[in-house]
Design an enzyme around this catalytic site. Structure first.
Site, PDB file in Angstrom:
ATOM      1  N   GLY A  13       0.817  -1.210   0.000  1.00 58.33           N
ATOM      2  CA  GLY A  13       0.000   0.000   0.000  1.00 58.33           C
ATOM      3  C   GLY A  13       0.847   1.254   0.000  1.00 58.33           C
ATOM      4  O   GLY A  13       0.423   2.314   0.479  1.00 58.33           O
ATOM      5  N   ALA A  14       2.062   1.160  -0.550  1.00 55.66           N
ATOM      6  CA  ALA A  14       3.020   2.261  -0.461  1.00 55.66           C
ATOM      7  C   ALA A  14       2.792   3.352  -1.492  1.00 55.66           C
ATOM      8  O   ALA A  14       3.519   4.340  -1.510  1.00 55.66           O
ATOM      9  CB  ALA A  14       4.451   1.725  -0.606  1.00 55.66           C
ATOM     10  N   VAL A  64      -1.987  -7.481  -4.178  1.00 59.13           N
ATOM     11  CA  VAL A  64      -1.794  -8.228  -2.934  1.00 59.13           C
ATOM     12  C   VAL A  64      -2.940  -9.185  -2.638  1.00 59.13           C
ATOM     13  O   VAL A  64      -2.801 -10.083  -1.798  1.00 59.13           O
ATOM     14  CB  VAL A  64      -1.577  -7.278  -1.741  1.00 59.13           C
ATOM     15  CG1 VAL A  64      -0.360  -6.395  -1.957  1.00 59.13           C
ATOM     16  CG2 VAL A  64      -2.817  -6.435  -1.469  1.00 59.13           C
ATOM     17  N   SER A 142      -7.171  -0.958  12.105  1.00 54.40           N
ATOM     18  CA  SER A 142      -8.055   0.207  12.173  1.00 54.40           C
ATOM     19  C   SER A 142      -8.855   0.148  13.462  1.00 54.40           C
ATOM     20  O   SER A 142      -9.116  -0.939  13.999  1.00 54.40           O
ATOM     21  CB  SER A 142      -9.006   0.218  10.977  1.00 54.40           C
ATOM     22  OG  SER A 142     -10.038   1.168  11.146  1.00 54.40           O
ATOM     23  N   ASN A 149     -18.065  -0.777  12.840  1.00 57.39           N
ATOM     24  CA  ASN A 149     -18.618   0.426  12.233  1.00 57.39           C
ATOM     25  C   ASN A 149     -19.763   0.022  11.314  1.00 57.39           C
ATOM     26  O   ASN A 149     -19.580  -0.811  10.429  1.00 57.39           O
ATOM     27  CB  ASN A 149     -17.544   1.177  11.433  1.00 57.39           C
ATOM     28  CG  ASN A 149     -17.966   2.578  11.070  1.00 57.39           C
ATOM     29  OD1 ASN A 149     -18.814   3.181  11.730  1.00 57.39           O
ATOM     30  ND2 ASN A 149     -17.386   3.109  10.007  1.00 57.39           N
ATOM     31  N   TYR A 155     -14.998  -4.561   6.108  1.00 56.94           N
ATOM     32  CA  TYR A 155     -13.776  -3.861   6.499  1.00 56.94           C
ATOM     33  C   TYR A 155     -13.455  -4.105   7.975  1.00 56.94           C
ATOM     34  O   TYR A 155     -12.308  -4.401   8.332  1.00 56.94           O
ATOM     35  CB  TYR A 155     -13.959  -2.365   6.232  1.00 56.94           C
ATOM     36  CG  TYR A 155     -12.741  -1.518   6.477  1.00 56.94           C
ATOM     37  CD1 TYR A 155     -11.698  -1.472   5.554  1.00 56.94           C
ATOM     38  CD2 TYR A 155     -12.639  -0.732   7.628  1.00 56.94           C
ATOM     39  CE1 TYR A 155     -10.582  -0.675   5.778  1.00 56.94           C
ATOM     40  CE2 TYR A 155     -11.534   0.066   7.854  1.00 56.94           C
ATOM     41  CZ  TYR A 155     -10.505   0.097   6.924  1.00 56.94           C
ATOM     42  OH  TYR A 155      -9.401   0.895   7.146  1.00 56.94           O
ATOM     43  N   ALA A 157     -14.412  -6.607   9.849  1.00 61.97           N
ATOM     44  CA  ALA A 157     -14.035  -8.009  10.036  1.00 61.97           C
ATOM     45  C   ALA A 157     -12.585  -8.241   9.618  1.00 61.97           C
ATOM     46  O   ALA A 157     -11.822  -8.940  10.302  1.00 61.97           O
ATOM     47  CB  ALA A 157     -14.965  -8.916   9.235  1.00 61.97           C
ATOM     48  N   ALA A 158     -12.197  -7.646   8.491  1.00 63.58           N
ATOM     49  CA  ALA A 158     -10.820  -7.799   8.014  1.00 63.58           C
ATOM     50  C   ALA A 158      -9.831  -7.177   8.992  1.00 63.58           C
ATOM     51  O   ALA A 158      -8.798  -7.777   9.321  1.00 63.58           O
ATOM     52  CB  ALA A 158     -10.670  -7.169   6.632  1.00 63.58           C
ATOM     53  N   LYS A 159     -10.146  -5.984   9.468  1.00 66.00           N
ATOM     54  CA  LYS A 159      -9.233  -5.294  10.372  1.00 66.00           C
ATOM     55  C   LYS A 159      -9.169  -5.971  11.737  1.00 66.00           C
ATOM     56  O   LYS A 159      -8.113  -5.987  12.386  1.00 66.00           O
ATOM     57  CB  LYS A 159      -9.648  -3.830  10.508  1.00 66.00           C
ATOM     58  CG  LYS A 159      -9.478  -3.024   9.222  1.00 66.00           C
ATOM     59  CD  LYS A 159      -8.034  -3.022   8.739  1.00 66.00           C
ATOM     60  CE  LYS A 159      -7.814  -2.117   7.554  1.00 66.00           C
ATOM     61  NZ  LYS A 159      -6.402  -2.070   7.128  1.00 66.00           N
TER      62      LYS A 159
END
Length: 249
Positions: A13-14, A64, A142, A149, A155, A157-159
Site C-alpha cells: 500500500g506504499a 496483494v 483500524s 462500524n 472492512y 471483520a478484516a481489520k
C-alpha cells in the site's frame, strides 16, 4: 535517534496515504524500502521520490489480493535481497454498504486485500527473518477492527482479523526474535477518507467522537511505525497501538 542497521523493508500500500508515509519515513532512517502497490505508477512514484531524496527504494507492482502473485513476487525479491527484515502490511480497500446490500464480491475483495494479503506476505517473508533471528512485522489495522462500524462489516471483520493474526504470530515468532505488532489508526486524512474529511457537515459529525477534535495525519502513523520497526522496539510484540485522537479510550 532510531537505529536500523541497514535493514530492508517491504511496505504494501506504499503508493499513497499511510503506506506512502511509512515508506518515506523508513527511507529517511536509512532503510532500503521495497514499495508495493497494485499500480506500477503509484508505487513507482513513491520509490522515485525516495531515490530523489537520497534514499534507497525499489518499486514492485503486485495485486496483494492475488496469493499466487504475492508468492511469485516474494520469491523474486528474496533472490535479489538476501533478507527482507521488515514487513509492513498497509494495503487496504473499502467496499462499504449495509450487510443486506453487500454482495459476495464486496466481502471477498475486502477480506482478500486487507487480511489475506497479510497471511501471504508474512508466510513468504517471515521464514528468513526467523532464521536470522531478527525481524519486524507491522500490520496496519483500524479502530473499526476494535469497535466495529455500521456499513463496514467487511472492512471491520478484516481489520479485526489482522489484530488476531498479529497476536497469534507474535507468540509463534517470539522465540526467534521476530516481533509482530499492529497499529489501529482512527480518522486519518488520506485519499480513503477524503469524502467526509472534505465535507464540513460530515467532518463535524465525525469529530464529535474524537476528543482532540481534529483528524490525524499519515505522518502520525508513520512516526510510530518507524519506532515499532526499529532496533529500540525489540521488547515490544503482540501489541495494538491506537492512534485515534482519543476516540476509543
Amino acid at each position: 535517534m532510531l537505529t536500523f542497521n541497514s535493514r530492508t523493508a517491504l511496505v504494501t500500500g506504499a503508493g499513497r496515504g499511510i503506506g506512502k508515509a511509512i515508506a518515506e519515513t523508513l527511507a529517511l532512517q536509512g532503510v532500503t524500502v521495497i514499495c508495493v502497490s497494485k499500480s506500477a505508477d503509484s508505487c513507482g512514484a513513491t520509490a522515485a521520490a525516495i531515490i530523489a531524496a537520497g534514499g534507497r527504494a525499489k518499486a514492485c507492482a503486485v495485486d496483494v489480493a492475488d496469493g499466487a502473485a504475492v508468492a511469485a513476487a516474494a520469491t523474486a525479491l528474496l533472490a535479489e535481497f538476501p533478507i527482507i527484515d521488515i514487513l509492513v502490511n498497509t494495503a487496504g480497500i473499502t467496499r462499504d454498504g449495509l450487510l443486506f446490500r453487500m454482495g459476495d464480491a464486496d466481502w471477498n475483495d475486502v477480506i482478500a486485500t486487507n487480511l489475506t494479503s497479510c497471511f501471504h506476505w508474512t508466510k513468504h517473508l517471515a521464514r528468513p527473518m526467523t532464521r536470522a533471528r531478527w525481524g519486524r512485522i507491522l500490520n496496519i489495522s483500524s479502530v473499526s477492527g476494535l469497535v466495529g462500524n455500521a456499513g463496514q462489516a467487511n472492512y471491520s471483520a478484516a481489520k479485526a482479523g489482522m489484530i488476531g493474526l498479529t497476536k497469534s504470530l507474535a507468540k509463534e515468532f517470539a522465540s526467534r526474535n521476530v516481533t509482530v505488532n499492529a497499529i489501529a489508526p482512527g480518522f486519518i486524512r488520506t485519499d480513503m477518507t477524503a469524502d467526509f474529511v472534505g465535507n464540513p457537515e460530515a467532518a463535524a459529525k465525525v469529530l464529535e467522537h474524537v476528543p482532540l477534535r481534529r483528524f490525524g495525519e499519515a505522518s502520525d502513523i508513520a512516526t510510530l511505525a518507524a519506532y515499532i520497526c526499529s532496533e529500540q522496539a525489540g521488547y515490544v510484540t503482540g501489541q495494538v497501538f491506537t492512534v485515534d485522537g482519543g476516540m476509543t479510550m
